[in-house]
Scaffold this motif. Structure first.
Motif, PDB file in Angstrom:
ATOM      1  N   ARG A 181       8.782 -16.671 -24.343  1.00 35.68           N
ATOM      2  CA  ARG A 181       9.194 -17.467 -25.509  1.00 35.68           C
ATOM      3  C   ARG A 181       8.669 -16.890 -26.819  1.00 35.68           C
ATOM      4  N   GLN A 198      16.540 -15.394 -27.903  1.00 33.10           N
ATOM      5  CA  GLN A 198      16.345 -16.759 -27.417  1.00 33.10           C
ATOM      6  C   GLN A 198      17.642 -17.527 -27.654  1.00 33.10           C
ATOM      7  N   ILE A 253      10.863 -22.766 -31.412  1.00 38.37           N
ATOM      8  CA  ILE A 253      10.787 -23.878 -30.486  1.00 38.37           C
ATOM      9  C   ILE A 253       9.704 -24.849 -30.967  1.00 38.37           C
ATOM     10  N   ALA A 270       7.596 -28.083 -25.976  1.00 37.44           N
ATOM     11  CA  ALA A 270       7.905 -26.919 -25.147  1.00 37.44           C
ATOM     12  C   ALA A 270       7.075 -26.840 -23.866  1.00 37.44           C
TER      13      ALA A 270
END
Length: 85
Positions: free
Chosen positions: A37, A56, A79, A84
């Motif tokens: 991520r 992403q 995010i 998350a």
């Protein structure tokens, strides 16, 4: 072409990291560098514009005029780390 990164474009959360061939990767420092991520996108100069390949979701390729525009778009894609986990 070498992409210039204005100091004002650095944020507490986003980092532009140079890679070979005058490219940059955009990383989200809210995640460890070994966390997938962390990597948001890849940037390189293309025909006078900055081409960004977003890795992403939603995955896309977009073009921007300035690093400020790239960073604003990257910030919008970050995010929410509180959701998350």
């Amino acid at each position: 072409m070498h992409i210039t990164i204005p100091q004002a474009m650095q944020t507490d959360r986003l980092e532009l990291v140079p890679v070979p061939e005058d490219g940059l990767v955009i990383t989200d420092t809210a995640f460890a560098h070994d966390d997938p991520r962390c990597l948001i996108g890849y940037v390189e100069e293309s025909g006078g514009l900055l081409e960004v390949v977003w890795v992403q979701a939603p995955i896309a390729t977009e073009f921007y005029s300035t690093t400020a525009d790239v960073m604003a778009a990257a910030a919008a894609r970050c995010i929410d780390v509180t959701r998350a986990a």
